[in-house]
Design a protein around this motif. Structure first.
Motif, PDB file in Angstrom:
ATOM      1  N   LEU A 210      22.865  -9.934 -15.336  1.00 49.20           N
ATOM      2  CA  LEU A 210      21.937 -11.056 -15.194  1.00 49.20           C
ATOM      3  C   LEU A 210      22.679 -12.319 -14.770  1.00 49.20           C
ATOM      4  CD1 LEU A 210      19.762 -10.710 -18.438  1.00 49.20           C
ATOM      5  CD2 LEU A 210      19.141  -9.969 -16.121  1.00 49.20           C
ATOM      6  N   PRO A 211      22.024 -13.214 -14.032  1.00 52.50           N
ATOM      7  CA  PRO A 211      22.595 -14.540 -13.784  1.00 52.50           C
ATOM      8  C   PRO A 211      22.799 -15.268 -15.115  1.00 52.50           C
ATOM      9  CG  PRO A 211      20.676 -14.131 -12.377  1.00 52.50           C
ATOM     10  CD  PRO A 211      20.716 -13.029 -13.384  1.00 52.50           C
ATOM     11  N   GLU A 212      23.730 -16.180 -15.145  1.00 50.85           N
ATOM     12  CA  GLU A 212      24.089 -16.870 -16.386  1.00 50.85           C
ATOM     13  C   GLU A 212      22.880 -17.554 -17.027  1.00 50.85           C
ATOM     14  OE1 GLU A 212      27.232 -20.315 -17.845  1.00 50.85           O
ATOM     15  OE2 GLU A 212      27.640 -19.141 -16.028  1.00 50.85           O
ATOM     16  N   GLU A 213      22.027 -18.139 -16.206  1.00 51.45           N
ATOM     17  CA  GLU A 213      20.850 -18.832 -16.747  1.00 51.45           C
ATOM     18  C   GLU A 213      19.918 -17.855 -17.459  1.00 51.45           C
ATOM     19  OE1 GLU A 213      17.030 -21.297 -14.969  1.00 51.45           O
ATOM     20  OE2 GLU A 213      18.985 -21.540 -13.988  1.00 51.45           O
ATOM     21  N   GLU A 214      19.706 -16.676 -16.871  1.00 43.73           N
ATOM     22  CA  GLU A 214      18.852 -15.664 -17.501  1.00 43.73           C
ATOM     23  C   GLU A 214      19.506 -15.107 -18.760  1.00 43.73           C
ATOM     24  OE1 GLU A 214      17.149 -12.646 -14.966  1.00 43.73           O
ATOM     25  OE2 GLU A 214      17.179 -14.011 -13.241  1.00 43.73           O
ATOM     26  N   GLN A 215      20.814 -14.985 -18.756  1.00 46.25           N
ATOM     27  CA  GLN A 215      21.519 -14.547 -19.951  1.00 46.25           C
ATOM     28  C   GLN A 215      21.256 -15.497 -21.116  1.00 46.25           C
ATOM     29  OE1 GLN A 215      25.707 -14.080 -19.166  1.00 46.25           O
ATOM     30  NE2 GLN A 215      25.453 -12.084 -18.182  1.00 46.25           N
ATOM     31  N   GLN A 216      21.308 -16.798 -20.828  1.00 45.62           N
ATOM     32  CA  GLN A 216      21.113 -17.787 -21.885  1.00 45.62           C
ATOM     33  C   GLN A 216      19.693 -17.739 -22.436  1.00 45.62           C
ATOM     34  OE1 GLN A 216      23.632 -19.694 -23.266  1.00 45.62           O
ATOM     35  NE2 GLN A 216      22.021 -19.951 -24.811  1.00 45.62           N
ATOM     36  N   VAL A 217      18.703 -17.569 -21.549  1.00 48.18           N
ATOM     37  CA  VAL A 217      17.313 -17.462 -21.995  1.00 48.18           C
ATOM     38  C   VAL A 217      17.140 -16.246 -22.909  1.00 48.18           C
ATOM     39  CG1 VAL A 217      14.937 -17.006 -21.254  1.00 48.18           C
ATOM     40  CG2 VAL A 217      16.343 -18.670 -20.009  1.00 48.18           C
TER      41      VAL A 217
END
Length: 321
Positions: A210-217
């Motif tokens: 996953l992209p980092e932003e999606e990982q954080q979500v």
């Protein structure tokens, strides 16, 4: 040349070596509840107070419900998102063993309880607000969640939510009571340890893509879900254990195992609790080897019940580069 309608599974061409090693581990430690002499625990059972007997019945009723969810709903949902054909075979094995686990509790009931008591246990299980809340929470994720969310729910169930129930037989085992009942629980724990690490590993493969932003979500969602489940589990624990004075010790055990669930998912622990904070009697119960290692010899020397090994921190975690 004819078109391929359906592909045969080929175990000689492995896409992911973890599939093969997990299959071998699970089949190596296969067991059935019918080979454990539960009736040998009847003298210990009769020595317990009525309050303790009721608590034990409710504990195993709750565990039966969770294993039923895993065998009937959880694995079916996870199989919709497999990465390899071998992964589906492993999940088929896990699904069957979850059914064995659920049946094992009924074997305990039929040995220790009267018909009337068994009816009361299942009535309590099927109407308990805290049990039903966690069943609904997990099952709704199975039905409506993403592929990765389903894996999180499964790992939380396997590595965290079961442990409010596992505490009881491990405590009695540490006090030299109900050893054959505890034998079954230790075999179940051994299975769940493999299930949790394997599904957590599959989660990590997807999470790391996953992209980092999606990982954080997703990470925020994971921790929020854990908090919600833990809050409910605290209430469930108080209901089960407050009167006999075990509630706070069980909550420590829960927090310790919640951290293990996060480790399975490749995440940082949330709670400060470590193995050193857990009641040493219970930890000793986990680490004691199985005493019934020869019961399978009646069906052939090659069919032996594997030793229940001590569970270590790294049993819960498969690192992904």
């Amino acid at each position: 040349m004819a078109n391929t309608y359906y592909k045969a599974i080929n175990w000689n061409e492995i896409e992911d070596v973890i599939d093969k090693s997990t299959w071998e581990k699970l089949t190596e430690q296969f067991w059935l509840d019918t080979r454990i002499p539960l009736s040998n625990d009847l003298d210990d059972w009769r020595s317990l107070s009525e309050q303790e007997k009721e608590m034990v019945g409710h504990v195993f009723g709750g565990l039966t419900l969770l294993d039923t969810i895993q065998s009937e709903s959880g694995m079916d949902q996870l199989k919709k998102d497999v990465r390899t054909t071998h992964e589906e075979a492993v999940l088929n094995n896990i699904q069957f063993m979850e059914s064995v686990h659920a049946k094992s509790y009924s074997s305990i009931f039929s040995t220790l309880n009267t018909k009337k008591e068994i009816e009361e246990i299942f009535e309590w299980t099927n109407t308990n607000e805290f049990l039903q809340k966690k069943a609904e929470k997990i099952n709704e994720i199975y039905k409506n969640g993403t592929a990765l969310e389903k894996k999180v729910a499964s790992v939380y169930l396997e590595t965290f939510l079961f442990y409010s129930g596992f505490y009881t037989p491990l405590y009695y085992l540490g006090n030299n009571k109900l050893p054959n009942v505890a034998e079954i629980i230790k075999l179940i724990i051994r299975d769940e340890s493999v299930h949790g690490t394997y599904i957590g590993y599959k989660f990590q493969l997807g999470f790391n893509q996953l992209p980092e932003e999606e990982q954080q979500v997703l990470k925020d969602w994971m921790y929020e879900l854990l908090f919600e489940l833990y809050e409910n589990e605290e209430k469930y624990t108080d209901q089960l254990y407050a009167e006999i004075g075990w509630a706070e010790e069980v909550k420590t055990f829960l927090r310790y195992n919640a951290n293990k669930a996060l480790m399975n998912l490749g995440q940082d622990p949330l709670f400060p609790d470590t193995a050193n904070d857990v009641n040493p009697i219970v930890m000793n119960g986990i680490s004691t080897g199985t005493s019934n290692h020869d019961f399978f010899s009646q069906v052939g020397n090659g069919y032996l019940l594997g030793t229940v090994e001590a569970m270590k921190d790294d049993d819960y975690f498969i690192g992904i580069d």
